[in-house]
Design an enzyme around this catalytic site. Structure first.
Site, mmCIF file in Angstrom:
data_model
loop_
_atom_site.group_PDB
_atom_site.id
_atom_site.type_symbol
_atom_site.label_atom_id
_atom_site.label_comp_id
_atom_site.label_asym_id
_atom_site.label_seq_id
_atom_site.Cartn_x
_atom_site.Cartn_y
_atom_site.Cartn_z
ATOM 1 N N ASP A 118 16.760 -17.151 12.728
ATOM 2 C CA ASP A 118 17.184 -17.984 11.604
ATOM 3 C C ASP A 118 15.971 -18.709 11.040
ATOM 4 O O ASP A 118 15.121 -19.169 11.817
ATOM 5 C CB ASP A 118 18.206 -19.033 12.103
ATOM 6 C CG ASP A 118 19.314 -19.297 11.087
ATOM 7 O OD1 ASP A 118 19.032 -19.206 9.879
ATOM 8 O OD2 ASP A 118 20.446 -19.604 11.512
ATOM 9 N N HIS A 151 12.892 -19.503 2.569
ATOM 10 C CA HIS A 151 13.914 -20.144 3.409
ATOM 11 C C HIS A 151 14.214 -19.356 4.678
ATOM 12 O O HIS A 151 14.849 -19.872 5.592
ATOM 13 C CB HIS A 151 15.202 -20.340 2.605
ATOM 14 C CG HIS A 151 15.084 -21.398 1.552
ATOM 15 N ND1 HIS A 151 15.598 -22.657 1.706
ATOM 16 C CD2 HIS A 151 14.464 -21.400 0.342
ATOM 17 C CE1 HIS A 151 15.330 -23.388 0.629
ATOM 18 N NE2 HIS A 151 14.636 -22.645 -0.216
#
Ligand code: ADQ
Length: 464
Positions: free
Chosen positions: A365, A157
């Protein structure tokens, strides 16, 4: 149909709203095939024996939730230590913050072995196994060493940095070798997949096969990007909740003559919050028409508070918010409304809808789902504008947002000003393109894509 087994550090009951889109999407898949979800219970046993933990089993519809307690030592070395003080910073390009402290690595290995030992007896031969995130990279190799031959996929992720950063992680050879126990490794972006491929070929001397798979250590593995999405319909449905409507109505009334901007993040150094506040201060400095008008609601939820780097970022942020409010605030207007808490998921849509501009400006991110949630919640006739860091994984898909380099504070301020002034026709055009894309590849499409490629990546094991 094969049963799906999901393993992640934390397990959530997919029937609860608070669980969020990923849990809902995985819950859907688990419910369709009948499934099992395995992970840490969230309970820490003071004085418990390391490498051991009590199992808890619970049914949620036809999904079995199996969780395990961790001893204090295991939790502090595996979770707080190696996962969040070594891998998290290193994978977010922050080697300066990484602590490869003694005992962390051993704890990480120990807990992965514990998970494998407890999970293996619960597995069936034709299960499809899907492991999530950086806490559990070596889980497949631990399962394989116990004789598991099922198809196993892994999804990361968070970002995967370029080879020289990975090579600085002590024990990286072992970590990278662990990936080869999977049949499929999924990453968030093309860029991450490219870094991974370069590392595998350059450092692990893997061979790239004609079909795109990688071969090394006697195994072959496929790696590719699967950009995670949100459940657009589920989220739009939440906007109908009483809590969301009330939040939207209150904010729209309060800011009827002002302009509202929003930022929603976990309070993590990767999210670029101090630079975001500095850019907002620069906006007030350079474009005085925003004084007494533009207000930034910044919600930053507490996270990993026992780690020093997180306490430091909190102090920095609170100091900055106080300084900016002290300099510019008026009796009737404060430029920044900062809240250090988790916002109820049911209220999020109302906040997104009331804001003319969203600031999503992480320094790095994996994806950033807030960017997608903001777009999903806009009124198509009068949409707000997304200001998005080029270093968020979401930027690869969301080219119609206003992309910024968050390290360049004056340019970010200028872009925020442009967002605040954008004409309606341009806002509509950009929003329509963004919404179309996040709808097409939503979290359900992501999940089906991953599981489809996993099904093809390796033949089902022979039934004996
Ligand atoms: P996170 O770092 O947690 O996730 P993000 O994707 O932005 O980051 O948020 C996940 C969810 O948390 C979103 O649904 C968001 O609404 C919610 N959230 C964030 N801050 C909140 C707050 N203050 N109050 C309430 N809810 C809040 C990791 C990676 C990301 C990746 C996701 C999914 O770091 O890059 O996008 O996993 O793969």
């Amino acid at each position: 149909m094969s049963r799906l087994v999901v393993i992640s550090n934390r397990v959530s009951d997919p029937r609860k709203v608070a669980a969020g889109g990923l849990a809902v999407a995985l819950g859907d898949a688990l419910a369709t095939s009948g499934g099992l979800w395995f992970g840490w219970s969230g309970k820490i046993v003071e004085g418990g024996a390391s490498g051991e933990g009590e199992l808890h089993q619970q049914r949620a519809g036809n999904v079995e939730l199996v969780t395990i307690d961790l001893s204090r030592e295991d939790h502090d070395t595996y979770y707080t230590g190696y996962s969040n003080q070594a891998l998290w910073p290193a994978f977010h390009y922050r080697l300066d913050l990484a602590d490869f402290g003694s005992g962390f690595f051993a704890g990480y290995q120990r807990v992965n072995r514990l998970f494998a030992r407890k999970l293996a007896p619960l597995l069936r031969d034709d299960d499809v196994i899907w492991v999530h995130d950086y806490h559990l990279i070596p889980l497949a190799s631990e399962l394989r060493s116990l004789g598991c031959r099922q198809r196993i996929g892994f999804f990361l992720h968070i970002p995967l940095p370029p080879p020289p950063i990975l090579a600085a992680i002590p024990g990286h050879e072992w970590l990278m070798r662990s990936f080869f126990a999977y049949d499929l490794v999924g990453l968030q972006t093309h860029e991450d997949a490219d870094h991974f491929a370069r590392f595998l070929v350059g450092e692990a001397h893997a061979e790239r096969l004609p079909d795109g798979r990688f071969s090394a250590y006697g195994r072959t593995m496929r790696a590719q990007d699967f950009p995670i999405g949100i459940d657009v319909d589920e989220f739009q449905g939440l906007a109908e909740s009483a809590e969301s409507r009330e939040t939207e109505a209150t904010l729209k009334q309060q800011y009827a003559h002002r302009r509202l901007l929003v930022g929603i993040d976990r309070l993590d150094y990767s999210k670029g919050l101090p630079r975001r506040l500095r850019a907002f201060r620069e906006l007030l400095d350079n474009y005085p028409e925003n004084r007494n008008s533009a207000t930034l609601i910044q919600i930053a939820s507490p996270t990993r508070e026992s780690v020093d780097a997180y306490a430091d970022i909190r102090h920095e942020l609170e100091g900055l918010a106080g300084e900016i409010n002290g300099t510019y605030g008026e009796l009737a207007w404060m430029p920044i409304r900062y809240m250090h808490r988790t916002w109820a998921r049911k209220r999020l849509p109302g906040l997104y809808r009331a804001a003319k501009v969203a600031l999503v400006t992480p320094l790095r991110d994996g994806m950033n789902l807030v960017a997608k949630e903001y777009v999903a919640m806009q009124d198509e006739d009068d949409p707000g504008v997304l200001v998005l860091s080029r270093f968020a994984g979401a930027a690869e898909q969301m080219r119609e947002a206003l992309l910024v380099n968050p390290y360049d504070i004056p340019a970010t301020a200028q872009t925020i000003q442009r967002a605040l002034q954008m004409p309606l026709a341009e806002r509509r055009e950009r929003h329509a393109a963004l919404l179309k894309r996040i709808r097409e590849y939503d979290v359900h499409a992501w999940r089906k894509d991953f599981l489809g490629v996993l099904a093809e990546a390796a033949p089902p094991p022979p039934v004996v």
